[in-house]
Design a protein around this motif. Structure first.
Motif, PDB file in Angstrom:
ATOM      1  N   ALA A   1       5.068   8.040 -13.042  1.00  0.00           N
ATOM      2  CA  ALA A   1       4.177   7.333 -12.120  1.00  0.00           C
ATOM      3  C   ALA A   1       3.503   6.165 -12.829  1.00  0.00           C
ATOM      4  O   ALA A   1       3.352   5.085 -12.250  1.00  0.00           O
ATOM      5  CB  ALA A   1       3.133   8.291 -11.551  1.00  0.00           C
ATOM      6  N   ALA A   2       3.109   6.360 -14.080  1.00  0.00           N
ATOM      7  CA  ALA A   2       2.483   5.281 -14.847  1.00  0.00           C
ATOM      8  C   ALA A   2       3.457   4.123 -15.038  1.00  0.00           C
ATOM      9  O   ALA A   2       3.076   2.948 -14.904  1.00  0.00           O
ATOM     10  CB  ALA A   2       2.005   5.804 -16.196  1.00  0.00           C
ATOM     11  N   ARG A   3       4.720   4.435 -15.343  1.00  0.00           N
ATOM     12  CA  ARG A   3       5.736   3.373 -15.497  1.00  0.00           C
ATOM     13  C   ARG A   3       5.965   2.650 -14.175  1.00  0.00           C
ATOM     14  O   ARG A   3       6.061   1.409 -14.133  1.00  0.00           O
ATOM     15  CB  ARG A   3       7.047   3.972 -16.018  1.00  0.00           C
ATOM     16  N   ARG A   4       6.047   3.403 -13.103  1.00  0.00           N
ATOM     17  CA  ARG A   4       6.263   2.804 -11.783  1.00  0.00           C
ATOM     18  C   ARG A   4       5.103   1.888 -11.404  1.00  0.00           C
ATOM     19  O   ARG A   4       5.303   0.782 -10.906  1.00  0.00           O
ATOM     20  CB  ARG A   4       6.417   3.925 -10.757  1.00  0.00           C
ATOM     21  N   LEU A   5       3.890   2.341 -11.668  1.00  0.00           N
ATOM     22  CA  LEU A   5       2.721   1.516 -11.386  1.00  0.00           C
ATOM     23  C   LEU A   5       2.749   0.252 -12.234  1.00  0.00           C
ATOM     24  O   LEU A   5       2.413  -0.831 -11.755  1.00  0.00           O
ATOM     25  CB  LEU A   5       1.440   2.313 -11.644  1.00  0.00           C
ATOM     26  N   GLY A   6       3.167   0.379 -13.481  1.00  0.00           N
ATOM     27  CA  GLY A   6       3.282  -0.787 -14.356  1.00  0.00           C
ATOM     28  C   GLY A   6       4.228  -1.826 -13.790  1.00  0.00           C
ATOM     29  O   GLY A   6       3.956  -3.037 -13.857  1.00  0.00           O
ATOM     30  N   ARG A   7       5.336  -1.380 -13.221  1.00  0.00           N
ATOM     31  CA  ARG A   7       6.292  -2.321 -12.615  1.00  0.00           C
ATOM     32  C   ARG A   7       5.686  -3.010 -11.393  1.00  0.00           C
ATOM     33  O   ARG A   7       5.867  -4.218 -11.197  1.00  0.00           O
ATOM     34  CB  ARG A   7       7.590  -1.595 -12.239  1.00  0.00           C
ATOM     35  N   ILE A   8       4.967  -2.264 -10.583  1.00  0.00           N
ATOM     36  CA  ILE A   8       4.337  -2.848  -9.390  1.00  0.00           C
ATOM     37  C   ILE A   8       3.300  -3.890  -9.808  1.00  0.00           C
ATOM     38  O   ILE A   8       3.255  -4.992  -9.246  1.00  0.00           O
ATOM     39  CB  ILE A   8       3.705  -1.754  -8.500  1.00  0.00           C
ATOM     40  N   VAL A   9       2.474  -3.550 -10.792  1.00  0.00           N
ATOM     41  CA  VAL A   9       1.450  -4.487 -11.260  1.00  0.00           C
ATOM     42  C   VAL A   9       2.107  -5.737 -11.848  1.00  0.00           C
ATOM     43  O   VAL A   9       1.647  -6.860 -11.606  1.00  0.00           O
ATOM     44  CB  VAL A   9       0.498  -3.800 -12.265  1.00  0.00           C
TER      45      VAL A   9
ATOM     46  N   VAL B   1       0.840  -1.204   0.000  1.00  0.00           N
ATOM     47  CA  VAL B   1       0.000   0.000   0.000  1.00  0.00           C
ATOM     48  C   VAL B   1       0.872   1.250   0.000  1.00  0.00           C
ATOM     49  O   VAL B   1       0.589   2.218  -0.715  1.00  0.00           O
ATOM     50  CB  VAL B   1      -0.983   0.001   1.191  1.00  0.00           C
ATOM     51  N   ARG B   2       1.958   1.228   0.728  1.00  0.00           N
ATOM     52  CA  ARG B   2       2.859   2.393   0.742  1.00  0.00           C
ATOM     53  C   ARG B   2       3.446   2.645  -0.639  1.00  0.00           C
ATOM     54  O   ARG B   2       3.594   3.789  -1.069  1.00  0.00           O
ATOM     55  CB  ARG B   2       3.973   2.193   1.767  1.00  0.00           C
ATOM     56  N   ARG B   3       3.791   1.565  -1.340  1.00  0.00           N
ATOM     57  CA  ARG B   3       4.313   1.727  -2.696  1.00  0.00           C
ATOM     58  C   ARG B   3       3.248   2.353  -3.603  1.00  0.00           C
ATOM     59  O   ARG B   3       3.556   3.222  -4.421  1.00  0.00           O
ATOM     60  CB  ARG B   3       4.763   0.379  -3.261  1.00  0.00           C
ATOM     61  N   LEU B   4       2.007   1.915  -3.460  1.00  0.00           N
ATOM     62  CA  LEU B   4       0.938   2.472  -4.280  1.00  0.00           C
ATOM     63  C   LEU B   4       0.667   3.935  -3.911  1.00  0.00           C
ATOM     64  O   LEU B   4       0.408   4.767  -4.793  1.00  0.00           O
ATOM     65  CB  LEU B   4      -0.334   1.639  -4.139  1.00  0.00           C
ATOM     66  N   LEU B   5       0.745   4.262  -2.643  1.00  0.00           N
ATOM     67  CA  LEU B   5       0.561   5.656  -2.230  1.00  0.00           C
ATOM     68  C   LEU B   5       1.687   6.542  -2.768  1.00  0.00           C
ATOM     69  O   LEU B   5       1.457   7.705  -3.121  1.00  0.00           O
ATOM     70  CB  LEU B   5       0.468   5.758  -0.709  1.00  0.00           C
ATOM     71  N   ALA B   6       2.889   5.984  -2.849  1.00  0.00           N
ATOM     72  CA  ALA B   6       4.003   6.741  -3.418  1.00  0.00           C
ATOM     73  C   ALA B   6       3.755   7.021  -4.901  1.00  0.00           C
ATOM     74  O   ALA B   6       4.083   8.107  -5.402  1.00  0.00           O
ATOM     75  CB  ALA B   6       5.311   5.977  -3.230  1.00  0.00           C
ATOM     76  N   VAL B   7       3.157   6.065  -5.605  1.00  0.00           N
ATOM     77  CA  VAL B   7       2.805   6.295  -7.011  1.00  0.00           C
ATOM     78  C   VAL B   7       1.769   7.408  -7.102  1.00  0.00           C
ATOM     79  O   VAL B   7       1.870   8.294  -7.955  1.00  0.00           O
ATOM     80  CB  VAL B   7       2.275   4.996  -7.666  1.00  0.00           C
ATOM     81  N   THR B   8       0.781   7.366  -6.241  1.00  0.00           N
ATOM     82  CA  THR B   8      -0.257   8.395  -6.232  1.00  0.00           C
ATOM     83  C   THR B   8       0.371   9.778  -6.043  1.00  0.00           C
ATOM     84  O   THR B   8       0.045  10.730  -6.757  1.00  0.00           O
ATOM     85  CB  THR B   8      -1.276   8.132  -5.104  1.00  0.00           C
ATOM     86  N   GLU B   9       1.274   9.877  -5.102  1.00  0.00           N
ATOM     87  CA  GLU B   9       1.929  11.160  -4.831  1.00  0.00           C
ATOM     88  C   GLU B   9       2.801  11.590  -6.009  1.00  0.00           C
ATOM     89  O   GLU B   9       2.802  12.762  -6.399  1.00  0.00           O
ATOM     90  CB  GLU B   9       2.765  11.057  -3.551  1.00  0.00           C
ATOM     91  N   SER B  10       3.544  10.662  -6.591  1.00  0.00           N
ATOM     92  CA  SER B  10       4.429  11.030  -7.697  1.00  0.00           C
ATOM     93  C   SER B  10       3.647  11.418  -8.950  1.00  0.00           C
ATOM     94  O   SER B  10       4.146  12.186  -9.767  1.00  0.00           O
ATOM     95  CB  SER B  10       5.415   9.901  -8.006  1.00  0.00           C
ATOM     96  N   ALA B  11       2.423  10.918  -9.094  1.00  0.00           N
ATOM     97  CA  ALA B  11       1.604  11.268 -10.261  1.00  0.00           C
ATOM     98  C   ALA B  11       1.292  12.761 -10.291  1.00  0.00           C
ATOM     99  O   ALA B  11       1.057  13.322 -11.359  1.00  0.00           O
ATOM    100  CB  ALA B  11       0.313  10.460 -10.257  1.00  0.00           C
TER     101      ALA B  11
END
Length: 87
Positions: free
Chosen positions: A65-73, A48-58
């Motif tokens: 942020a889209a690339r980072r989210l892609g890696r997490i997924v 969840v912290r990783r996802l919140l970091a994506v939200t903040e970086s967006a």
């Protein structure tokens, strides 16, 4: 007073607004997946912290942020979960 940049959905750029909508939907889906995982609370919190970091970086760099989210997924798809803290 410092003026913050407009969020992408208010920028008037249709491509950026479309990317914002895609990232927002993918974040929503990723959060649902994390909630459904059968993992320890520590692992869930780390994800969840990783996802919140994506939200903040967006807010600052939507394409990154889209690339980072892609890696997490992709990690979730592959079953690679972060180790619990302290290990």
């Amino acid at each position: 007073m410092e003026r913050r940049p407009e969020p992408p959905y208010e920028s008037g750029d249709p491509q950026e607004a479309a990317l914002y909508a895609v990232v927002a939907e993918r974040l929503k889906q990723a959060h649902a997946r994390v909630r459904a995982l059968n993992v320890s609370e520590e692992t869930r919190v780390a994800l969840v912290r990783r996802l919140l970091a994506v939200t903040e970086s967006a807010k600052r760099d939507l394409p990154a942020a889209a690339r980072r989210l892609g890696r997490i997924v992709a990690e979730l798809d592959a079953g690679r979960l972060p180790p619990p803290p302290g290990r």
